[in-house]
Write a protein that holds these residues in place. Structure first.
Motif, PDB file in Angstrom:
ATOM      1  N   ASP A 108      -6.902  -0.731   4.537  1.00  0.00           N
ATOM      2  CA  ASP A 108      -7.465  -2.070   4.718  1.00  0.00           C
ATOM      3  C   ASP A 108      -6.440  -3.148   5.007  1.00  0.00           C
ATOM      4  OD1 ASP A 108     -10.229  -1.355   4.178  1.00  0.00           O
ATOM      5  OD2 ASP A 108      -9.541  -0.971   2.142  1.00  0.00           O
ATOM      6  N   GLY A 109      -5.148  -2.778   5.085  1.00  0.00           N
ATOM      7  CA  GLY A 109      -4.137  -3.786   5.337  1.00  0.00           C
ATOM      8  C   GLY A 109      -2.796  -3.171   5.642  1.00  0.00           C
ATOM      9  N   SER A 110      -1.887  -4.005   6.119  1.00  0.00           N
ATOM     10  CA  SER A 110      -0.535  -3.542   6.414  1.00  0.00           C
ATOM     11  C   SER A 110       0.467  -4.596   5.972  1.00  0.00           C
ATOM     12  CB  SER A 110      -0.366  -3.256   7.911  1.00  0.00           C
ATOM     13  OG  SER A 110      -0.401  -4.454   8.660  1.00  0.00           O
ATOM     14  N   ALA A 111       1.729  -4.169   5.840  1.00  0.00           N
ATOM     15  CA  ALA A 111       2.815  -5.072   5.481  1.00  0.00           C
ATOM     16  C   ALA A 111       3.971  -4.813   6.433  1.00  0.00           C
ATOM     17  CB  ALA A 111       3.266  -4.835   4.044  1.00  0.00           C
ATOM     18  N   THR A 112       4.460  -5.872   7.067  1.00  0.00           N
ATOM     19  CA  THR A 112       5.634  -5.793   7.922  1.00  0.00           C
ATOM     20  C   THR A 112       6.759  -6.486   7.181  1.00  0.00           C
ATOM     21  OG1 THR A 112       4.260  -5.861   9.889  1.00  0.00           O
ATOM     22  CG2 THR A 112       6.594  -6.373  10.177  1.00  0.00           C
ATOM     23  N   GLU A 113       7.821  -5.742   6.911  1.00  0.00           N
ATOM     24  CA  GLU A 113       8.873  -6.283   6.062  1.00  0.00           C
ATOM     25  C   GLU A 113       9.687  -7.339   6.791  1.00  0.00           C
ATOM     26  OE1 GLU A 113      12.280  -5.801   6.569  1.00  0.00           O
ATOM     27  OE2 GLU A 113      11.918  -4.596   8.306  1.00  0.00           O
ATOM     28  N   LEU A 114      10.187  -8.255   5.986  1.00  0.00           N
ATOM     29  CA  LEU A 114      11.027  -9.342   6.489  1.00  0.00           C
ATOM     30  C   LEU A 114      12.336  -9.354   5.697  1.00  0.00           C
ATOM     31  CD1 LEU A 114       8.222 -12.081   6.627  1.00  0.00           C
ATOM     32  CD2 LEU A 114       9.094 -10.715   8.527  1.00  0.00           C
ATOM     33  N   GLY A 115      12.907  -8.161   5.443  1.00  0.00           N
ATOM     34  CA  GLY A 115      14.107  -8.035   4.620  1.00  0.00           C
ATOM     35  C   GLY A 115      13.731  -8.004   3.161  1.00  0.00           C
ATOM     36  N   THR A 116      13.265  -6.862   2.670  1.00  0.00           N
ATOM     37  CA  THR A 116      12.583  -6.871   1.388  1.00  0.00           C
ATOM     38  C   THR A 116      12.475  -5.490   0.748  1.00  0.00           C
ATOM     39  OG1 THR A 116      10.559  -7.652   0.351  1.00  0.00           O
ATOM     40  CG2 THR A 116      10.306  -6.519   2.395  1.00  0.00           C
ATOM     41  N   LYS A 117      11.828  -5.466  -0.417  1.00  0.00           N
ATOM     42  CA  LYS A 117      11.417  -4.243  -1.108  1.00  0.00           C
ATOM     43  C   LYS A 117       9.945  -4.439  -1.437  1.00  0.00           C
ATOM     44  CE  LYS A 117      12.366  -1.361  -5.103  1.00  0.00           C
ATOM     45  NZ  LYS A 117      13.192  -1.177  -6.303  1.00  0.00           N
ATOM     46  N   TRP A 118       9.100  -3.490  -1.017  1.00  0.00           N
ATOM     47  CA  TRP A 118       7.656  -3.682  -1.163  1.00  0.00           C
ATOM     48  C   TRP A 118       6.931  -2.363  -1.351  1.00  0.00           C
ATOM     49  CZ3 TRP A 118      10.015  -2.622   3.261  1.00  0.00           C
ATOM     50  CH2 TRP A 118       9.360  -1.895   4.238  1.00  0.00           C
ATOM     51  N   LEU A 119       5.678  -2.466  -1.828  1.00  0.00           N
ATOM     52  CA  LEU A 119       4.794  -1.325  -2.052  1.00  0.00           C
ATOM     53  C   LEU A 119       3.528  -1.529  -1.234  1.00  0.00           C
ATOM     54  CD1 LEU A 119       3.739   1.177  -3.787  1.00  0.00           C
ATOM     55  CD2 LEU A 119       2.769  -0.552  -5.307  1.00  0.00           C
ATOM     56  N   THR A 120       3.068  -0.466  -0.596  1.00  0.00           N
ATOM     57  CA  THR A 120       1.748  -0.436   0.033  1.00  0.00           C
ATOM     58  C   THR A 120       0.994   0.693  -0.636  1.00  0.00           C
ATOM     59  OG1 THR A 120       2.688  -1.191   2.122  1.00  0.00           O
ATOM     60  CG2 THR A 120       0.484  -0.204   2.209  1.00  0.00           C
ATOM     61  N   GLU A 121      -0.190   0.396  -1.192  1.00  0.00           N
ATOM     62  CA  GLU A 121      -0.918   1.399  -1.976  1.00  0.00           C
ATOM     63  C   GLU A 121      -2.411   1.313  -1.691  1.00  0.00           C
ATOM     64  OE1 GLU A 121      -0.230   2.695  -6.380  1.00  0.00           O
ATOM     65  OE2 GLU A 121      -1.289   0.781  -6.368  1.00  0.00           O
ATOM     66  N   ASP A 122      -2.990   2.426  -1.242  1.00  0.00           N
ATOM     67  CA  ASP A 122      -4.445   2.517  -1.084  1.00  0.00           C
ATOM     68  C   ASP A 122      -5.043   2.888  -2.431  1.00  0.00           C
ATOM     69  OD1 ASP A 122      -4.687   1.850   1.576  1.00  0.00           O
ATOM     70  OD2 ASP A 122      -4.669   3.915   2.293  1.00  0.00           O
ATOM     71  N   THR A 123      -6.010   2.089  -2.887  1.00  0.00           N
ATOM     72  CA  THR A 123      -6.705   2.344  -4.140  1.00  0.00           C
ATOM     73  C   THR A 123      -8.204   2.348  -3.858  1.00  0.00           C
ATOM     74  OG1 THR A 123      -7.021   0.021  -4.734  1.00  0.00           O
ATOM     75  CG2 THR A 123      -4.913   1.024  -5.359  1.00  0.00           C
ATOM     76  N   CYS A 124      -8.979   2.576  -4.875  1.00  0.00           N
ATOM     77  CA  CYS A 124     -10.433   2.539  -4.719  1.00  0.00           C
ATOM     78  C   CYS A 124     -10.921   1.153  -4.297  1.00  0.00           C
ATOM     79  CB  CYS A 124     -11.107   2.931  -6.033  1.00  0.00           C
ATOM     80  SG  CYS A 124     -10.784   4.632  -6.524  1.00  0.00           S
ATOM     81  N   ALA A 125     -10.194   0.117  -4.684  1.00  0.00           N
ATOM     82  CA  ALA A 125     -10.604  -1.260  -4.396  1.00  0.00           C
ATOM     83  C   ALA A 125     -10.137  -1.766  -3.035  1.00  0.00           C
ATOM     84  CB  ALA A 125     -10.076  -2.183  -5.484  1.00  0.00           C
ATOM     85  N   GLY A 126      -9.177  -1.088  -2.397  1.00  0.00           N
ATOM     86  CA  GLY A 126      -8.645  -1.536  -1.116  1.00  0.00           C
ATOM     87  C   GLY A 126      -7.173  -1.204  -1.009  1.00  0.00           C
ATOM     88  N   THR A 127      -6.450  -1.940  -0.162  1.00  0.00           N
ATOM     89  CA  THR A 127      -5.016  -1.722   0.020  1.00  0.00           C
ATOM     90  C   THR A 127      -4.247  -2.827  -0.700  1.00  0.00           C
ATOM     91  OG1 THR A 127      -5.335  -0.620   2.145  1.00  0.00           O
ATOM     92  CG2 THR A 127      -3.147  -1.489   1.700  1.00  0.00           C
ATOM     93  N   LEU A 128      -3.425  -2.412  -1.662  1.00  0.00           N
ATOM     94  CA  LEU A 128      -2.614  -3.339  -2.436  1.00  0.00           C
ATOM     95  C   LEU A 128      -1.239  -3.452  -1.792  1.00  0.00           C
ATOM     96  CD1 LEU A 128      -2.167  -5.018  -5.072  1.00  0.00           C
ATOM     97  CD2 LEU A 128      -1.251  -2.898  -6.053  1.00  0.00           C
ATOM     98  N   ILE A 129      -0.788  -4.684  -1.559  1.00  0.00           N
ATOM     99  CA  ILE A 129       0.563  -4.955  -1.090  1.00  0.00           C
ATOM    100  C   ILE A 129       1.267  -5.706  -2.215  1.00  0.00           C
ATOM    101  CG2 ILE A 129       1.997  -6.062   0.678  1.00  0.00           C
ATOM    102  CD1 ILE A 129       0.057  -4.018   1.909  1.00  0.00           C
ATOM    103  N   ARG A 130       2.387  -5.152  -2.710  1.00  0.00           N
ATOM    104  CA  ARG A 130       3.150  -5.786  -3.791  1.00  0.00           C
ATOM    105  C   ARG A 130       4.580  -5.984  -3.296  1.00  0.00           C
ATOM    106  NH1 ARG A 130       2.687  -2.340  -8.433  1.00  0.00           N
ATOM    107  NH2 ARG A 130       0.780  -3.503  -8.832  1.00  0.00           N
ATOM    108  N   VAL A 131       5.090  -7.204  -3.420  1.00  0.00           N
ATOM    109  CA  VAL A 131       6.442  -7.517  -2.976  1.00  0.00           C
ATOM    110  C   VAL A 131       7.343  -7.640  -4.201  1.00  0.00           C
ATOM    111  CG1 VAL A 131       7.890  -9.076  -1.630  1.00  0.00           C
ATOM    112  CG2 VAL A 131       5.489  -8.762  -1.009  1.00  0.00           C
ATOM    113  N   ALA A 132       8.373  -6.784  -4.273  1.00  0.00           N
ATOM    114  CA  ALA A 132       9.312  -6.810  -5.383  1.00  0.00           C
ATOM    115  C   ALA A 132      10.500  -7.727  -5.088  1.00  0.00           C
ATOM    116  CB  ALA A 132       9.800  -5.398  -5.701  1.00  0.00           C
TER     117      ALA A 132
END
Length: 163
Positions: A108-132
């Motif tokens: 349901d979503g995507s993440a394009t990094e801009l110099g970073t550390k991140w998580l993309t996770e498909d769950t039952c509720a949708g796609t979670l994007i978490r930026v560390a």
């Protein structure tokens, strides 16, 4: 890595080239990818804790390396399942760290990094994007919107109405 047209995964050796269209399994390790961003510039990123298909696409001014989550879709989501019979829901995810044209894509979503550390996770509720660390450019597919998400925030791109 499982190359296009092959049925089995084989261990990736250091420095080995990975053909576009290959599936890479980093559930038990880390892969460092170096990709051509242009004819004269390369970019390197590290990816782990997931399985993905490697592709490239032409972006505005350079090549973008696209990592699409693969493997079984999330399970254990059904409502009304008896508590004793309920198992821990299975997710599919991928952590990334890098700088340069890398995108991770979920259902349901995507993440394009801009110099970073991140998580993309498909769950039952949708796609979670978490930026560390740093920031990512989020594309929320169901709601047709794009925005920058900065650490330490997260966003759930869900398939329902609203946003």
């Amino acid at each position: 890595v499982k190359q296009p047209g092959k049925r089995a995964f084989v261990r990736l050796r250091a420095g080995e080239r990975v053909p576009v269209g290959s599936t890479i399994d980093t559930t038990a390790g880390v892969v460092s990818l170096t990709a051509a961003e242009s004819k004269t510039h390369t970019t390197t990123g590290q990816f782990y804790a997931g399985q993905f298909r490697l592709t490239q696409k032409r972006a505005r001014t350079a090549e973008e390396t696209v990592l699409t989550l693969t493997g079984p879709k999330p399970t254990g989501c059904a409502a009304g399942v008896a508590t004793a019979a309920r198992k821990k829901p299975r997710k599919r995810s991928l952590w990334g760290s890098g700088s340069g044209g890398y995108s991770t894509v979920g259902s349901d979503g995507s993440a394009t990094e801009l110099g970073t550390k991140w998580l993309t996770e498909d769950t039952c509720a949708g796609t979670l994007i978490r930026v560390a660390q740093g920031a990512v450019l989020v594309d929320d597919f169901p709601h047709h919107r794009t925005f920058i998400l900065r650490a330490p925030h997260s966003f759930l791109a869900h398939p329902g109405k609203g946003g």
